[in-house]
Design an enzyme around this catalytic site. Structure first.
Site, PDB file in Angstrom:
ATOM      1  CD  GLU A 261      -2.704  -1.399   2.430  1.00  0.00           C
ATOM      2  OE1 GLU A 261      -3.814  -1.942   2.341  1.00  0.00           O
ATOM      3  OE2 GLU A 261      -2.192  -1.102   3.510  1.00  0.00           O
TER       4      GLU A 261
ATOM      5  CB  CYS B 131       6.295  -2.544  16.223  1.00  0.00           C
ATOM      6  SG  CYS B 131       7.993  -2.091  15.773  1.00  0.00           S
TER       7      CYS B 131
ATOM      8  CB  CYS C  96       3.095  -1.924  13.607  1.00  0.00           C
ATOM      9  SG  CYS C  96       3.272  -1.580  11.847  1.00  0.00           S
TER      10      CYS C  96
ATOM     11  CB  CYS D  14       7.392  -5.062   8.581  1.00  0.00           C
ATOM     12  SG  CYS D  14       8.688  -4.153   9.459  1.00  0.00           S
TER      13      CYS D  14
ATOM     14  CB  CYS E  78       1.408   6.230  11.640  1.00  0.00           C
ATOM     15  SG  CYS E  78       2.187   7.655  10.933  1.00  0.00           S
TER      16      CYS E  78
ATOM     17  CB  CYS F 123       2.819   7.544   3.315  1.00  0.00           C
ATOM     18  SG  CYS F 123       3.314   6.334   4.536  1.00  0.00           S
TER      19      CYS F 123
HETATM   20  N1  SAH Z   1       9.725   0.627  10.040  1.00  0.00           N
HETATM   21  C1  SAH Z   1       9.739   2.074  10.120  1.00  0.00           C
HETATM   22  C2  SAH Z   1       8.527   2.693   9.420  1.00  0.00           C
HETATM   23  C3  SAH Z   1       7.248   2.281  10.072  1.00  0.00           C
HETATM   24  S1  SAH Z   1       5.776   3.235   9.886  1.00  0.00           S
HETATM   25  C4  SAH Z   1       9.759   2.505  11.573  1.00  0.00           C
HETATM   26  O1  SAH Z   1       9.572   1.658  12.426  1.00  0.00           O
HETATM   27  O2  SAH Z   1       9.997   3.669  11.841  1.00  0.00           O
HETATM   28  C5  SAH Z   1       6.092   4.804  10.553  1.00  0.00           C
HETATM   29  C6  SAH Z   1       5.755   5.035  12.026  1.00  0.00           C
HETATM   30  O3  SAH Z   1       4.424   4.598  12.387  1.00  0.00           O
HETATM   31  C7  SAH Z   1       6.696   4.305  12.977  1.00  0.00           C
HETATM   32  O4  SAH Z   1       7.118   5.212  13.952  1.00  0.00           O
HETATM   33  C8  SAH Z   1       5.789   3.252  13.571  1.00  0.00           C
HETATM   34  O5  SAH Z   1       6.238   2.799  14.826  1.00  0.00           O
HETATM   35  C9  SAH Z   1       4.493   3.996  13.660  1.00  0.00           C
HETATM   36  N2  SAH Z   1       3.336   3.141  13.904  1.00  0.00           N
HETATM   37  C10 SAH Z   1       3.213   1.812  13.708  1.00  0.00           C
HETATM   38  N3  SAH Z   1       1.995   1.368  14.076  1.00  0.00           N
HETATM   39  C11 SAH Z   1       1.315   2.441  14.518  1.00  0.00           C
HETATM   40  C12 SAH Z   1      -0.005   2.637  15.034  1.00  0.00           C
HETATM   41  N4  SAH Z   1      -0.864   1.613  15.160  1.00  0.00           N
HETATM   42  N5  SAH Z   1      -0.359   3.880  15.389  1.00  0.00           N
HETATM   43  C13 SAH Z   1       0.479   4.927  15.247  1.00  0.00           C
HETATM   44  N6  SAH Z   1       1.733   4.808  14.761  1.00  0.00           N
HETATM   45  C14 SAH Z   1       2.149   3.578  14.408  1.00  0.00           C
END
Ligand code: SAH
Length: 368
Positions: free
Chosen positions: A93, A127, A130, A123, A352, A116
């Site tokens: 996406e 986390c 996420c 991934c 995000c 974005c």
């Molecule tokens: N792998 C990269 C990019 C991830 S997406 C990273 O970890 O930075 C970008 C941001 O969105 C990251 O800071 C990630 O932790 C955050 N993110 C992930 N899941 C989320 C959620 N459910 N709500 C808000 N931010 C989130």
């Protein structure tokens, strides 16, 4: 048959291909202009290129390495989440986020068009909050697959005489786990002969892949680096980010400081606020102390982006506005710039960490 995507060719490679066909020297730049300006959506639309050459290009190359299969528009009427299919059937996406501003005479003008983009199918970071992390990693994207997410939206915007102005590597995947393709994609984005987007308008976000933060500092590209901290200590961080076992908070903070010292660029720390997990005033005070700890980088070179968690796995809840403001106020009182960012497109799961292809529906469709 899978053809070579046109965006994967450098100017030199395209020049070689064209001159082998007896084409004049200016042709490569002409073709590349169409490829990156977005005015054409296929080779056949390059109307100032001879018809036979358009056909030859079409036979040899794919115009896009990604194909839009679904486009969901958010309630704000502007944010679009595109679902793209890759040549092997995998899907990712990429989100278009236009921002408008009221001009002096009351008319709306476009302030920016941010895109974005994803760097991996799934991934490996896992986390806890996420949606992409839930999928696990399928594979890295190629440079053309990354760049073509931007080219797709550029083509959409070109129809209304607009352009992509900002690119954030915050879609699916960990950009620094797909380092080579990510850096090559960034170089294409900032190349004046390709997209020509200022590096200052490109942001790469990482969960904290320490050796690659150092490698990126050595590339000498003045982009924005965002580092996802999400916690002021390893106990909390480890409970939500498995990568903390490999590179702990000290290692990530030291790499971030080295990055700032080397690049002389400001660095953003991302901090997803999870109610009852990392959002207490003590956490804010502890974060402040951790960032201050080493005097080698002044706090003014850091910025903290507080993101209330978007709906996703793990059952996490966003804190109240008061609690988030309190957290931000503690950081600010300590001399650290902090902002609370509400991400766009949450109603279409385009915020995000919400990007996650509908794997099951696709699997069902593939069986028929
Ligand atoms: N792998 C990269 C990019 C991830 S997406 C990273 O970890 O930075 C970008 C941001 O969105 C990251 O800071 C990630 O932790 C955050 N993110 C992930 N899941 C989320 C959620 N459910 N709500 C808000 N931010 C989130």
């Amino acid at each position: 048959m899978v053809k070579t995507p046109i965006a994967s060719l450098s100017l030199e490679q395209l020049t070689t291909w064209l001159s082998a066909r007896g084409e004049p020297a200016f042709r490569a730049r002409q073709v590349r202009r169409h490829v990156f300006a977005g005015d054409a959506g296929s080779f056949s639309e390059m109307t100032d290129v001879p018809k036979t050459l358009r056909a030859a290009l079409d036979e040899a190359f794919d115009f896009f390495a990604v194909t839009l299969v679904a486009d969901t528009r958010a309630h704000d009427g502007e944010t679009h989440k595109g679902l793209f299919q890759l040549s092997d059937g995998a899907r990712v996406e990429a989100v278009l986020m236009p921002y408008h501003r009221m001009g002096d005479s009351g008319e709306w003008t476009v302030e920016r068009n941010a895109v974005c983009i994803s760097t991996q199918v799934g991934c490996a970071m896992a986390c806890a909050f996420c949606a992409t992390g839930e999928m696990g990693l399928t594979r890295n994207l190629t440079t053309a697959e990354i760049v073509d997410q931007v080219r797709h939206w550029q083509h959409v915007l070109a129809a209304r005489e607009e352009r992509v102005s900002h690119v954030v590597f915050m879609g699916m995947g960990e950009p620094l786990h797909n380092y080579v393709a990510t850096v090559a994609a960034v170089r294409t984005l900032i190349d004046p002969e390709a997209f020509g987007i200022s590096a200052r308008r490109v942001t790469v976000s990482t969960a904290g892949v320490v050796p690659k933060i150092d490698a990126l500092a050595d590339e000498g590209i003045p982009l924005n680096l965002a580092v996802s901290l999400h916690a002021p200590n390893d106990d909390v961080r480890r409970s939500i980010m498995p990568i903390d076992r490999k590179w702990d908070l000290d290692a990530v903070l030291e790499a971030s400081r080295r990055y700032v010292r080397k690049t002389k660029r400001r660095l953003t720390f991302e901090y997803v606020l999870l109610a009852g997990v990392n959002d207490a005033p003590e956490h804010a005070r502890e974060l402040l102390l951790r960032l201050k700890a080493d005097g080698s980088v002044p706090l003014s070179l850091f910025h903290v982006n507080l993101i209330p968690v978007n709906r996703g796995p793990g059952g996490f809840a966003r804190p109240s506005d008061e609690r988030m403001e309190r957290f931000a106020a503690i950081l600010r009182a300590g001399g650290l710039a902090a902002s609370v960012r509400i991400s766009r497109g949450q109603d279409i799961a385009a915020g995000c960490g919400q990007l996650k292809v509908e794997v099951e529906r696709f699997a069902r469709a593939a069986r028929v």
